[in-house]
Motif scaffolding. Sequence first.
Motif, short mmCIF file in Angstrom:
data_model
loop_
_atom_site.label_atom_id
_atom_site.label_comp_id
_atom_site.label_asym_id
_atom_site.label_seq_id
_atom_site.Cartn_x
_atom_site.Cartn_y
_atom_site.Cartn_z
N ARG A 55 0.42 -30.64 -27.50
CA ARG A 55 2.27 -30.54 -27.67
C ARG A 55 1.37 -29.31 -28.29
O ARG A 55 0.35 -29.38 -28.96
N GLY A 56 2.34 -28.99 -29.08
CA GLY A 56 2.94 -27.88 -30.02
C GLY A 56 2.32 -26.78 -29.28
O GLY A 56 2.49 -25.47 -29.93
N ILE A 57 1.90 -26.32 -27.42
CA ILE A 57 1.36 -25.15 -27.32
C ILE A 57 2.15 -24.93 -26.29
O ILE A 57 2.68 -25.92 -25.44
N ASN A 58 2.98 -24.07 -26.88
CA ASN A 58 3.63 -22.96 -25.01
C ASN A 58 4.81 -24.19 -24.88
O ASN A 58 5.40 -24.35 -25.70
N ARG A 177 0.64 -9.93 -26.99
CA ARG A 177 1.61 -10.90 -28.84
C ARG A 177 2.71 -10.64 -28.93
O ARG A 177 3.39 -10.71 -29.47
N SER A 178 2.84 -11.90 -27.81
CA SER A 178 4.25 -12.42 -27.29
C SER A 178 4.72 -13.49 -28.72
O SER A 178 3.76 -13.97 -28.96
N PRO A 179 5.56 -13.41 -28.94
CA PRO A 179 6.42 -14.52 -29.68
C PRO A 179 5.52 -16.43 -29.57
O PRO A 179 4.72 -16.78 -30.06
N GLN A 180 5.66 -16.64 -27.75
CA GLN A 180 5.24 -17.71 -27.97
C GLN A 180 3.83 -17.52 -28.50
O GLN A 180 2.37 -18.43 -28.47
N ALA A 181 2.64 -16.58 -27.58
CA ALA A 181 1.40 -16.75 -27.53
C ALA A 181 1.14 -16.44 -28.52
O ALA A 181 0.27 -17.34 -29.22
N VAL A 182 1.50 -15.35 -30.20
CA VAL A 182 1.74 -15.73 -31.32
C VAL A 182 0.95 -16.88 -32.14
O VAL A 182 1.12 -17.58 -32.66
N ALA A 183 2.56 -17.25 -31.84
CA ALA A 183 2.91 -19.33 -32.09
C ALA A 183 1.69 -20.25 -31.37
O ALA A 183 1.11 -20.67 -32.74
N ASP A 184 1.33 -19.78 -30.19
CA ASP A 184 0.82 -20.96 -29.45
C ASP A 184 -0.52 -20.70 -30.84
O ASP A 184 -1.91 -21.17 -30.78
#
Length: 272
Positions: A55-58, A177-184
Amino acid sequence: MTTMSLAVPGARLHYEVRGTGPLVLLTGAPMDARAFEPLAGLLARDHTVLTTDPRGINRSPVDDPGRDSTPAGRADDLARLLTHLDAGPAVALGSSGGAVSVLALAQLRPDLVHTVIAHEPPLEDLLPDRDQLAAATEDMIATYLAGDVAGAWRQFLKIANIELPPGAVEQIFLADRSPQAVADEHFQFAHMLRHTARWRPDLDRLRSVPTRIVVGIGAESAGQLCDRAARALADALGVAPTMFPGDHVGFVAQPAAFEQCLRVLLEAHCRA
Protein backbone atom coordinates in the motif's frame (compact mmCIF):
# COMPACT_ATOMS: atom_id res chain seq x y z
CA MET A 1 0.26 -13.73 -15.44
CA THR A 2 -3.04 -12.29 -14.23
CA THR A 3 -3.03 -8.72 -12.93
CA MET A 4 -5.82 -7.56 -10.62
CA SER A 5 -6.57 -5.22 -7.74
CA LEU A 6 -8.32 -5.69 -4.43
CA ALA A 7 -10.03 -3.00 -2.36
CA VAL A 8 -8.91 -3.06 1.27
CA PRO A 9 -9.53 -0.53 4.05
CA GLY A 10 -7.88 2.72 2.97
CA ALA A 11 -6.24 1.39 -0.18
CA ARG A 12 -6.50 -0.60 -3.39
CA LEU A 13 -3.85 -3.31 -3.72
CA HIS A 14 -2.31 -4.18 -7.06
CA TYR A 15 -1.48 -7.88 -7.22
CA GLU A 16 -0.29 -10.42 -9.76
CA VAL A 17 -0.80 -14.19 -9.93
CA ARG A 18 1.35 -16.55 -11.98
CA GLY A 19 1.34 -20.31 -12.47
CA THR A 20 -0.54 -23.15 -10.81
CA GLY A 21 0.18 -25.32 -7.80
CA PRO A 22 0.88 -24.65 -4.10
CA LEU A 23 0.68 -20.96 -3.22
CA VAL A 24 3.82 -18.87 -2.66
CA LEU A 25 3.62 -15.20 -1.68
CA LEU A 26 6.59 -12.95 -2.50
CA THR A 27 6.52 -9.48 -0.97
CA GLY A 28 8.70 -6.49 -0.19
CA ALA A 29 8.44 -3.04 1.36
CA PRO A 30 9.08 -0.60 -0.18
CA MET A 31 9.95 -2.93 -3.09
CA ASP A 32 6.98 -3.59 -5.31
CA ALA A 33 6.02 -6.62 -7.38
CA ARG A 34 8.47 -5.76 -10.17
CA ALA A 35 11.47 -6.69 -8.01
CA PHE A 36 10.22 -10.27 -7.73
CA GLU A 37 9.36 -10.86 -11.41
CA PRO A 38 12.41 -13.05 -12.27
CA LEU A 39 12.01 -15.23 -9.16
CA ALA A 40 8.23 -15.41 -9.57
CA GLY A 41 8.59 -16.55 -13.17
CA LEU A 42 10.87 -19.40 -12.14
CA LEU A 43 8.65 -20.57 -9.28
CA ALA A 44 5.52 -20.36 -11.43
CA ARG A 45 6.58 -23.51 -13.30
CA ASP A 46 4.92 -25.54 -10.54
CA HIS A 47 3.55 -23.03 -8.01
CA THR A 48 0.90 -20.37 -7.87
CA VAL A 49 2.92 -17.22 -7.16
CA LEU A 50 1.36 -14.09 -5.68
CA THR A 51 3.18 -10.76 -5.82
CA THR A 52 1.89 -7.33 -4.84
CA ASP A 53 2.75 -3.67 -4.53
CA PRO A 54 2.50 -2.70 -0.84
CA ARG A 55 0.00 0.00 0.00
CA GLY A 56 1.15 3.50 -0.93
CA ILE A 57 3.72 2.21 -3.44
CA ASN A 58 3.46 2.35 -7.24
CA ARG A 59 0.18 0.72 -8.34
CA SER A 60 -1.37 0.35 -4.86
CA PRO A 61 -2.83 3.81 -4.16
CA VAL A 62 -4.01 4.82 -0.69
CA ASP A 63 -6.96 7.00 0.19
CA ASP A 64 -4.83 9.15 2.51
CA PRO A 65 -1.20 9.58 1.33
CA GLY A 66 -0.35 11.17 4.66
CA ARG A 67 -1.21 8.07 6.67
CA ASP A 68 1.65 5.83 7.82
CA SER A 69 2.18 2.30 6.56
CA THR A 70 2.80 -0.10 9.46
CA PRO A 71 3.81 -3.77 9.51
CA ALA A 72 0.49 -4.64 11.15
CA GLY A 73 -1.42 -2.81 8.43
CA ARG A 74 0.56 -4.48 5.64
CA ALA A 75 0.05 -7.87 7.32
CA ASP A 76 -3.69 -7.25 7.28
CA ASP A 77 -3.46 -6.40 3.58
CA LEU A 78 -1.63 -9.66 2.88
CA ALA A 79 -4.15 -11.61 4.92
CA ARG A 80 -6.97 -10.12 2.87
CA LEU A 81 -5.19 -11.01 -0.38
CA LEU A 82 -4.60 -14.61 0.73
CA THR A 83 -8.19 -14.94 1.92
CA HIS A 84 -9.43 -13.49 -1.36
CA LEU A 85 -7.44 -16.03 -3.39
CA ASP A 86 -8.58 -18.89 -1.11
CA ALA A 87 -5.65 -21.04 -2.22
CA GLY A 88 -3.67 -21.40 1.00
CA PRO A 89 -2.21 -21.91 3.42
CA ALA A 90 0.78 -20.41 1.69
CA VAL A 91 4.51 -20.03 1.87
CA ALA A 92 5.20 -16.34 2.43
CA LEU A 93 8.64 -14.98 1.59
CA GLY A 94 9.24 -11.37 2.47
CA SER A 95 12.46 -9.45 1.97
CA SER A 96 13.64 -6.32 3.79
CA GLY A 97 10.52 -4.47 4.95
CA GLY A 98 8.51 -7.28 3.40
CA ALA A 99 10.19 -9.67 5.83
CA VAL A 100 8.77 -7.57 8.64
CA SER A 101 5.36 -7.70 6.95
CA VAL A 102 5.32 -11.51 6.78
CA LEU A 103 6.46 -11.84 10.39
CA ALA A 104 3.54 -9.62 11.37
CA LEU A 105 1.32 -11.82 9.17
CA ALA A 106 2.45 -14.93 11.06
CA GLN A 107 1.47 -13.21 14.30
CA LEU A 108 -1.88 -12.04 12.92
CA ARG A 109 -3.08 -14.99 10.82
CA PRO A 110 -0.87 -18.06 11.20
CA ASP A 111 -3.68 -20.13 9.69
CA LEU A 112 -2.98 -18.51 6.32
CA VAL A 113 0.77 -19.29 6.15
CA HIS A 114 2.34 -22.66 6.89
CA THR A 115 5.85 -21.26 6.32
CA VAL A 116 7.16 -17.71 6.64
CA ILE A 117 10.61 -16.89 5.27
CA ALA A 118 11.85 -13.57 6.62
CA HIS A 119 14.76 -12.58 4.38
CA GLU A 120 16.92 -9.89 5.98
CA PRO A 121 14.36 -8.03 8.13
CA PRO A 122 15.75 -4.63 9.28
CA LEU A 123 14.65 -5.08 12.89
CA GLU A 124 16.71 -2.39 14.59
CA ASP A 125 15.00 -2.87 17.93
CA LEU A 126 16.50 -6.35 18.36
CA LEU A 127 20.05 -4.97 18.32
CA PRO A 128 22.10 -3.69 21.27
CA ASP A 129 22.76 -0.37 19.52
CA ARG A 130 19.02 0.19 18.94
CA ASP A 131 19.03 3.67 20.47
CA GLN A 132 21.82 4.93 18.22
CA LEU A 133 20.14 3.34 15.20
CA ALA A 134 16.81 4.95 16.07
CA ALA A 135 18.45 8.36 16.36
CA ALA A 136 20.28 7.89 13.06
CA THR A 137 17.06 6.80 11.36
CA GLU A 138 15.22 9.88 12.61
CA ASP A 139 18.06 12.10 11.39
CA MET A 140 17.96 10.41 7.99
CA ILE A 141 14.21 10.97 7.68
CA ALA A 142 14.62 14.61 8.68
CA THR A 143 17.39 15.02 6.09
CA TYR A 144 15.11 13.67 3.38
CA LEU A 145 12.13 15.79 4.39
CA ALA A 146 14.41 18.87 4.39
CA GLY A 147 15.09 18.22 0.70
CA ASP A 148 18.55 16.62 0.76
CA VAL A 149 17.65 13.45 -1.12
CA ALA A 150 21.21 12.35 -1.91
CA GLY A 151 22.27 13.02 1.68
CA ALA A 152 19.40 10.92 3.01
CA TRP A 153 20.32 7.99 0.80
CA ARG A 154 23.94 8.22 1.92
CA GLN A 155 22.75 8.13 5.53
CA PHE A 156 20.55 5.14 4.66
CA LEU A 157 23.55 3.23 3.35
CA LYS A 158 25.65 4.18 6.37
CA ILE A 159 22.98 2.92 8.77
CA ALA A 160 22.65 -0.27 6.71
CA ASN A 161 26.46 -0.75 6.71
CA ILE A 162 26.39 -1.04 2.91
CA GLU A 163 29.39 0.27 0.99
CA LEU A 164 28.96 1.34 -2.62
CA PRO A 165 31.53 2.71 -5.08
CA PRO A 166 31.69 6.46 -5.79
CA GLY A 167 28.78 7.67 -7.87
CA ALA A 168 26.61 4.67 -7.06
CA VAL A 169 24.12 6.69 -5.01
CA GLU A 170 23.35 8.88 -8.00
CA GLN A 171 23.24 5.92 -10.38
CA ILE A 172 21.05 3.65 -8.22
CA PHE A 173 18.84 5.98 -6.23
CA LEU A 174 18.67 9.24 -8.17
CA ALA A 175 18.56 8.14 -11.80
CA ASP A 176 14.77 7.81 -11.95
CA ARG A 177 13.08 11.02 -10.80
CA SER A 178 9.77 10.32 -12.49
CA PRO A 179 6.70 11.50 -10.55
CA GLN A 180 5.85 7.94 -9.49
CA ALA A 181 9.40 7.15 -8.36
CA VAL A 182 9.56 10.38 -6.34
CA ALA A 183 6.14 9.70 -4.79
CA ASP A 184 7.19 6.16 -3.80
CA GLU A 185 10.46 7.43 -2.36
CA HIS A 186 8.69 10.09 -0.32
CA PHE A 187 6.16 7.59 1.00
CA GLN A 188 8.98 5.26 2.02
CA PHE A 189 10.92 7.89 3.95
CA ALA A 190 7.96 9.77 5.40
CA HIS A 191 5.47 7.00 6.14
CA MET A 192 7.01 3.52 5.98
CA LEU A 193 10.63 3.34 7.04
CA ARG A 194 10.33 4.38 10.68
CA HIS A 195 7.58 1.91 11.54
CA THR A 196 9.29 -0.92 9.70
CA ALA A 197 12.68 -0.45 11.35
CA ARG A 198 11.27 0.08 14.84
CA TRP A 199 8.78 -2.80 14.77
CA ARG A 200 9.45 -5.34 17.48
CA PRO A 201 8.15 -8.86 16.87
CA ASP A 202 6.16 -10.68 19.53
CA LEU A 203 8.75 -13.39 20.04
CA ASP A 204 6.57 -15.47 22.35
CA ARG A 205 3.81 -15.41 19.75
CA LEU A 206 6.17 -16.40 16.92
CA ARG A 207 7.55 -19.27 19.00
CA SER A 208 4.05 -20.60 19.67
CA VAL A 209 2.36 -20.36 16.26
CA PRO A 210 2.19 -23.50 14.08
CA THR A 211 3.75 -21.56 11.22
CA ARG A 212 7.34 -22.55 10.48
CA ILE A 213 9.52 -19.42 10.75
CA VAL A 214 12.64 -19.35 8.57
CA VAL A 215 15.14 -16.50 8.92
CA GLY A 216 17.05 -15.83 5.71
CA ILE A 217 20.35 -13.99 5.26
CA GLY A 218 22.26 -13.10 2.10
CA ALA A 219 25.63 -14.82 1.93
CA GLU A 220 27.22 -11.53 0.87
CA SER A 221 25.57 -9.40 3.58
CA ALA A 222 28.04 -10.12 6.39
CA GLY A 223 28.29 -7.24 8.85
CA GLN A 224 25.40 -5.29 7.40
CA LEU A 225 22.49 -4.11 9.54
CA CYS A 226 20.06 -6.68 8.14
CA ASP A 227 22.59 -9.48 8.65
CA ARG A 228 22.92 -8.50 12.31
CA ALA A 229 19.17 -8.08 12.77
CA ALA A 230 18.35 -11.38 11.09
CA ARG A 231 20.86 -13.22 13.26
CA ALA A 232 19.41 -11.58 16.36
CA LEU A 233 15.93 -12.71 15.32
CA ALA A 234 17.08 -16.26 14.60
CA ASP A 235 18.84 -16.44 17.96
CA ALA A 236 15.76 -15.13 19.78
CA LEU A 237 13.56 -17.73 18.07
CA GLY A 238 16.04 -20.54 18.61
CA VAL A 239 16.46 -21.35 14.92
CA ALA A 240 19.51 -21.48 12.68
CA PRO A 241 19.52 -18.85 9.93
CA THR A 242 19.27 -20.02 6.34
CA MET A 243 21.83 -18.59 3.94
CA PHE A 244 20.65 -17.41 0.53
CA PRO A 245 22.81 -16.47 -2.48
CA GLY A 246 23.76 -12.84 -2.96
CA ASP A 247 23.25 -9.87 -0.73
CA HIS A 248 20.19 -7.95 0.48
CA VAL A 249 18.57 -8.22 -2.96
CA GLY A 250 20.01 -11.57 -4.02
CA PHE A 251 16.67 -12.61 -5.49
CA VAL A 252 17.04 -9.76 -8.01
CA ALA A 253 20.69 -10.27 -8.96
CA GLN A 254 20.76 -14.08 -8.75
CA PRO A 255 17.16 -15.28 -9.18
CA ALA A 256 18.04 -18.80 -10.40
CA ALA A 257 20.42 -19.51 -7.52
CA PHE A 258 17.98 -17.95 -5.07
CA GLU A 259 15.19 -20.14 -6.44
CA GLN A 260 17.25 -23.28 -5.94
CA CYS A 261 17.81 -22.40 -2.29
CA LEU A 262 14.13 -21.58 -1.84
CA ARG A 263 13.08 -24.88 -3.40
CA VAL A 264 15.14 -26.77 -0.83
CA LEU A 265 12.99 -25.15 1.85
CA LEU A 266 9.78 -25.88 -0.03
CA GLU A 267 10.70 -29.53 -0.52
CA ALA A 268 11.67 -29.88 3.15
CA HIS A 269 8.16 -28.77 4.09
CA CYS A 270 6.62 -31.30 1.69
CA ARG A 271 8.64 -34.12 3.36
CA ALA A 272 7.69 -32.97 6.89
